[in-house]
Each structure stands twice: as C-alpha cells, then as structure tokens.
Write an enzyme that holds these catalytic residues in place. Sequence first.
Site, PDB file in Angstrom:
ATOM      1  N   ASP A 217       0.798  -1.220   0.000  1.00  0.00           N
ATOM      2  CA  ASP A 217       0.000   0.000   0.000  1.00  0.00           C
ATOM      3  C   ASP A 217       0.836   1.277   0.000  1.00  0.00           C
ATOM      4  O   ASP A 217       0.287   2.361   0.155  1.00  0.00           O
ATOM      5  CB  ASP A 217      -0.938   0.014   1.213  1.00  0.00           C
ATOM      6  CG  ASP A 217      -0.193  -0.081   2.541  1.00  0.00           C
ATOM      7  OD1 ASP A 217       1.001  -0.447   2.532  1.00  0.00           O
ATOM      8  OD2 ASP A 217      -0.814   0.202   3.586  1.00  0.00           O
ATOM      9  N   GLN A 218       2.161   1.178  -0.176  1.00  0.00           N
ATOM     10  CA  GLN A 218       2.932   2.416  -0.155  1.00  0.00           C
ATOM     11  C   GLN A 218       2.696   3.179  -1.460  1.00  0.00           C
ATOM     12  O   GLN A 218       2.475   2.579  -2.516  1.00  0.00           O
ATOM     13  CB  GLN A 218       4.409   2.134   0.066  1.00  0.00           C
ATOM     14  CG  GLN A 218       5.153   1.493  -1.085  1.00  0.00           C
ATOM     15  CD  GLN A 218       6.579   1.139  -0.682  1.00  0.00           C
ATOM     16  OE1 GLN A 218       6.817   0.467   0.311  1.00  0.00           O
ATOM     17  NE2 GLN A 218       7.544   1.584  -1.474  1.00  0.00           N
TER      18      GLN A 218
ATOM     19  N   GLU B 251      16.543  11.725 -31.571  1.00  0.00           N
ATOM     20  CA  GLU B 251      17.376  11.122 -32.601  1.00  0.00           C
ATOM     21  C   GLU B 251      16.600  11.025 -33.929  1.00  0.00           C
ATOM     22  O   GLU B 251      15.976  10.016 -34.183  1.00  0.00           O
ATOM     23  CB  GLU B 251      17.854   9.748 -32.148  1.00  0.00           C
ATOM     24  CG  GLU B 251      18.606   9.783 -30.819  1.00  0.00           C
ATOM     25  CD  GLU B 251      19.127   8.424 -30.379  1.00  0.00           C
ATOM     26  OE1 GLU B 251      19.328   7.531 -31.239  1.00  0.00           O
ATOM     27  OE2 GLU B 251      19.327   8.232 -29.175  1.00  0.00           O
ATOM     28  N   TYR B 252      16.623  12.116 -34.802  1.00  0.00           N
ATOM     29  CA  TYR B 252      17.447  13.314 -34.694  1.00  0.00           C
ATOM     30  C   TYR B 252      16.631  14.476 -35.233  1.00  0.00           C
ATOM     31  O   TYR B 252      15.847  14.308 -36.191  1.00  0.00           O
ATOM     32  CB  TYR B 252      18.722  13.172 -35.522  1.00  0.00           C
ATOM     33  CG  TYR B 252      19.599  12.047 -35.021  1.00  0.00           C
ATOM     34  CD1 TYR B 252      20.479  12.238 -33.962  1.00  0.00           C
ATOM     35  CD2 TYR B 252      19.506  10.794 -35.606  1.00  0.00           C
ATOM     36  CE1 TYR B 252      21.287  11.202 -33.507  1.00  0.00           C
ATOM     37  CE2 TYR B 252      20.301   9.753 -35.142  1.00  0.00           C
ATOM     38  CZ  TYR B 252      21.183   9.950 -34.101  1.00  0.00           C
ATOM     39  OH  TYR B 252      21.957   8.924 -33.636  1.00  0.00           O
TER      40      TYR B 252
ATOM     41  N   MET C 280      26.870  11.862 -28.398  1.00  0.00           N
ATOM     42  CA  MET C 280      26.837  10.399 -28.493  1.00  0.00           C
ATOM     43  C   MET C 280      27.954   9.886 -29.394  1.00  0.00           C
ATOM     44  O   MET C 280      27.740   9.446 -30.528  1.00  0.00           O
ATOM     45  CB  MET C 280      25.459   9.944 -28.970  1.00  0.00           C
ATOM     46  CG  MET C 280      24.363  10.237 -27.961  1.00  0.00           C
ATOM     47  SD  MET C 280      22.724   9.624 -28.434  1.00  0.00           S
ATOM     48  CE  MET C 280      22.242  10.843 -29.661  1.00  0.00           C
ATOM     49  N   THR C 281      29.160   9.938 -28.861  1.00  0.00           N
ATOM     50  CA  THR C 281      30.357   9.560 -29.608  1.00  0.00           C
ATOM     51  C   THR C 281      30.584   8.050 -29.555  1.00  0.00           C
ATOM     52  O   THR C 281      31.625   7.558 -29.097  1.00  0.00           O
ATOM     53  CB  THR C 281      31.574  10.328 -29.064  1.00  0.00           C
ATOM     54  OG1 THR C 281      31.568  10.250 -27.625  1.00  0.00           O
ATOM     55  CG2 THR C 281      31.526  11.788 -29.477  1.00  0.00           C
TER      56      THR C 281
ATOM     57  N   TRP D 124      26.615   4.871 -21.810  1.00  0.00           N
ATOM     58  CA  TRP D 124      25.458   4.013 -22.025  1.00  0.00           C
ATOM     59  C   TRP D 124      25.940   2.575 -21.850  1.00  0.00           C
ATOM     60  O   TRP D 124      26.770   2.123 -22.621  1.00  0.00           O
ATOM     61  CB  TRP D 124      24.893   4.199 -23.436  1.00  0.00           C
ATOM     62  CG  TRP D 124      23.707   3.320 -23.658  1.00  0.00           C
ATOM     63  CD1 TRP D 124      23.697   2.013 -24.049  1.00  0.00           C
ATOM     64  CD2 TRP D 124      22.338   3.686 -23.486  1.00  0.00           C
ATOM     65  NE1 TRP D 124      22.428   1.530 -24.122  1.00  0.00           N
ATOM     66  CE2 TRP D 124      21.570   2.534 -23.789  1.00  0.00           C
ATOM     67  CE3 TRP D 124      21.692   4.844 -23.095  1.00  0.00           C
ATOM     68  CZ2 TRP D 124      20.174   2.534 -23.716  1.00  0.00           C
ATOM     69  CZ3 TRP D 124      20.312   4.845 -23.042  1.00  0.00           C
ATOM     70  CH2 TRP D 124      19.562   3.700 -23.353  1.00  0.00           C
TER      71      TRP D 124
END
Length: 632
Positions: free
Chosen positions: A336-337, A406-407, A472-473, A612
């Site tokens: 119930d939280q 993207e993109y 994002m290399t 990532w």
Amino acid sequence: MSRSAPRPRRTYGGSPLSTASPPRTGRTRFFTRVAAIVAALALPVTGLVVLAGPAQAATSATATYTKVSDWGTGFEGKWTVKNTGTTTITSWTVEWDYPAGTAVTSAWDATVTSSGTHWTGKNVGWNGTLAPGGTASFGFNGTGGGSPGGCKINGAPCDGAQPGDAPPTAPGTPTASNVADTSVTLSWSAATDDKGVKNYDVYRGSSKIATVTGTTYADSGLTKGTSYTYSVTARDTIDQTGPSSGSVSVTTTGGTVPPDPGGKVKLGYFTEWGVYGRNYHVKNLVTSGSASKITHINYAFGNVQNGQCTIGDAYADYDKAYTADQSVDGVADTWDQPLRGNFNQLRKLKKQYPNIKVLWSFGGWTWSGGFGQAAANPAAFAQSCYNLVEDPRWADVFDGIDIDWEYPNACGLSCDTSGAAALKNLMSALRTKFGGSNLVTAAISADGSNGGKLDAADYAGAAQYVDFYNVMTYDFFGAWAAQGPTAPHSPLTSYAGIPQQGFNSEAAITKLKGKGIAGSKLNLGIGFYGRGWTGVTQAAPGGTATGPAQGTYEQGIEDYKVLKGSCPATGTIAGTAYAKCGSNWWSYDTPATIAGKMSWAKQQGLKGAFFWEFSGDTTNGELANAIHTGLR
C-alpha cells in the site's frame, strides 16, 4: 512506583483533594471515605468495585481517549465522555481492550475493573449525570505501551456511530503547490459521507498537524531542502473517521549545496527495462561501487506521444515491488505504499548519495518519432513534461529533464522534417518552464561529417538553453553494415581506412566548438558495450564479414562484462580496443582506452563524460571507475 511517575490523585467524592474540601459537618465520614478509597487504590485494579447496572441507551454519548503523559515505565491516560444527545444521561460506562502487557494500575474519578485484557470504567456517584453537551473525565495510571481498542460507551461505539452509519470515504491523494523553502500548500478532492463531511485531519508523516473544514491546507515552519510526507483523513458529523488518503512526498526548496562548478560530469544512463531480463536494479549501483563514482543519472526513457511527455513503463517506473534484499536500503516495499519501482529506489539512492542528480530522459532511438509533433507546440510540450517530471509522487526524485531526440530535422529510426529551428525552440520552451533551478540537457548526434546531422539543426542556438550536451560519440560503425568493413564503433580520432570521414569523437567535438559551443557544455560519450561482426577472417580493422555476431540480447551487440572474458582485446585503433576471437570481430572500450579518452576530454576542456549504460559494466563497476579516475 518510579520517582518520575506522577502519583495517583486521591479523591474526595470523586474530586481531587487539592480542589475540594470536606464539609465541616462530615469530617468523620470524609476520613472514612478517603481511607476506603486509598485502600481500594492499594489493591490490584481487578479488586476494585465491580461494575454494576445496565448500559445507557446506545446513541447518546461519545468517549475520547488521551495519553496525558508517558515516563517510559508507565503512563497516565484519560477518557472524556460527552453527552451528544438531546436528553440527560444519568450514568455512563466506558469499555475498551488493551493488548497483553498493558494494564491499568490505579484510577480516579471512575470505578475501573478488568476481565483479562478487557477494561471497564463506570462513573462514580457525582459525575454520572450529564446534560446534553456536558462532559466528564476519568483518569488512570498504567504500564505497558499498548493503545486502547474496541472502545464502547454505554454499549455503543465510542465515536457515536449508530448501526448503519458508514464512515466517510478516503479523500483524494493530496497534491502540492507553492512549494517554498519553509512552506507548502496542499489540496485534495473531497471525501463523501451519507450524513456529510464535517472536517479533515491533515497528517505530516504519522503526526496530525491540523484539522480543517475545507480541502486545502498551507503548512509552514518547515526546513529547507527537506522531504515531508502528507496524507488526509475525513470526519463526518458524528466524528467517525474514514480511511486515509494516499500520501504525497514533498521536498522543500533551498537547503542544498550546488555542485562544484569546476567539477566534472560523470553521468550514466539507467534503463527502466534493465530490471527485467538483465536483472539490473538501482541497488546494483551501490553494490558495484558506481554510485560513489558518478555525479548524474539519466533515467531512460520516458516516451513522447501526441506532442507530450508520457510514462515509458509504469510498472518498472513506480509500481514494481522490491523485497528487502533487492532494495537500496534493505527495506522491503509494502503493498500500500504510494511509490514503488525504480523511482522509489532512486529516491533511496539519493538519500544515501545526496550529490547525485537524476534526470528523466525522454525519447531515445525508439521513441524519438514523437518529437516532430512536440516541436509544433513547444510550450505545450514543455508544460506536459514539467507536469510529469514534477508529479508530486516523485518530484523529489528528479533534478531535471534530458531530451534524447534522434534526430532533429534528420533521420534516425524515422525521419524528422520539423526544420532547423525546431530543437532550439523546444529547448527554449523547456528552459522557460523548468527554470534555472532544474537541469535541462540533451543527448545529441556526433556526426561530424560535412552536411551531416550536426549541420541539420541549430545546435548552437539551442546550446544557450541547456546545462550541457551529451555528445553520443559511439555507434559510428556496426553490423547494420552486415558485410563490413569492420571498424571500431567509438573511434576517438580518425585513422587510415576509416569507413566514413567525420565519424569520430574528435571530428564531432571540433564541429560543435566551431559552431560556438564551449567545451564546458560538452560531455564525451562512452559505450559500455561492443559491436561486432561474424564471418571475419582479418584481425585488423577493415575486414569483410557475413553478418552481425551473436549477442546475448541482440545480434551485433554485447556487454563489456561479457566481452571482457569471452573475447579479450587483441589490439587498439583510434583510441578504442578491438578483438578477434574465432570468426567474430568486436570493438569496445576497456579501462585502458577509457583512461586515454578521459585524458583527451580534459585536454579539450570538456564538461565531463557520460556512458550508455550501467548494466554493461562489471559487477565491481570497473568502467565507471575508469571514467571517475580519468577525470580527476
């Protein structure tokens, strides 16, 4: 009796001796009565005068319990009886139950008896008659820590309910507004009741802080930068209390120390879907040691639909229940939280590591198709994102928003034609809505080729509205080109034979700086995975292939933690490792190549680095540690 315990008050005719004097004509009777009462109080309570007489009519009174004081080894309690009817009451009896181990030891202003754990208090001669609206009280000392339950007054419930009287429903979960350093305004939807709702009790944590007649309350006197939990219950016209509303967590503003402006960003992506097949949870950030090595987390991903920010995976985000062994703080979720899932685990993580900033990232490769519609009405999009990120259920979890489009005005999974200004307009609207106290960031292309993706949108114009860009290399090359040539997917620099000019980190950073974007707004990207081909005979880059190598979750891609053991690096090129094992050829970063890239990032004056994503690392977080140590 403990020295600190209040002594039972002796009485004359039920009144305290300190406030009443015996009549002069009855001194002998007075001392006789006092002696009898003192003797009675000296006996166990079960030996007091036995209850006699029938119960009064059931609908005319209420009884309310108060714990007057508690000194550790005992306590003083009090019952207050009130005539809520329209006729005079001539006697009253209060009954209640205590749990085993809690007991009354002495009493005054009533005759108290017990039968096991069931207790009864009956009026004495002088206080049994109550006119309408009148009250009488009796007190007692006791031992134990239990609370009374099952209360009845003259045989009926102590709250005055009649058979068939239903308590009010639960009010709506409160929402917070006007959150400031020391105050917050709460609002909730009304409860319902067959006889009408009289008022609402407002709770901060487990403490009742106010009773109000309306559906709003302004709490004040709070502490800066502190989290509080609020809930509300309703009372009907006969003082029955209904069930509690859901609870809302609110964190006041201020009170936090801003990050060191000279400090480096060390940001990792946490994927919501990692909790399934990958079995990677927020707690793994702690057990791997990575939590102490990072500054930011991008939570990926929220979706973009119909021009709005939307939930990506509700179950993983805020509903999945965690057992004690899975939870960051070792405390299991309850059914119930109000908040569970990754969001609650991130909340617990931030409590242990308050320096970590968490951003909710929207879009990604799969969910970027909705940005074009969002760009048509940037203000409405920004409002929807703000409403979601700042939802009172989890507003304290997030420190801002990240956009992973993207993109813009180019092609990814789908092609966007919203125009070169679309990104700038979108980021401007987000900054306006989220303000300066929240982070606003974006993951952007690393296509440094002439006329490529970085030239298709106004990244320089948008840069004024972001705290930093995550460039994002990585993923420059991979087995989507099934026959090769094999090439490192994240080359730091160009090299002889590179399949595409401008597809390397140095070219991307140089192009962005050339557009006027400072290095202090750019983070270098690192992949915690490798990309690979199969059917390869040549060990050096540039070989032919027959298709993508097999991966655990997807063809052509594999986690570093797997490749480290299954296909160890056999060489490096352009600052990135590669490996040939059998007919498979993989490229990926190692702690050694990451160290070289971090050194280069510092030389370039970059803001820091990001990666990532967490689950690709080893169980001891060796890649996250390489970024951490490389940026010091």
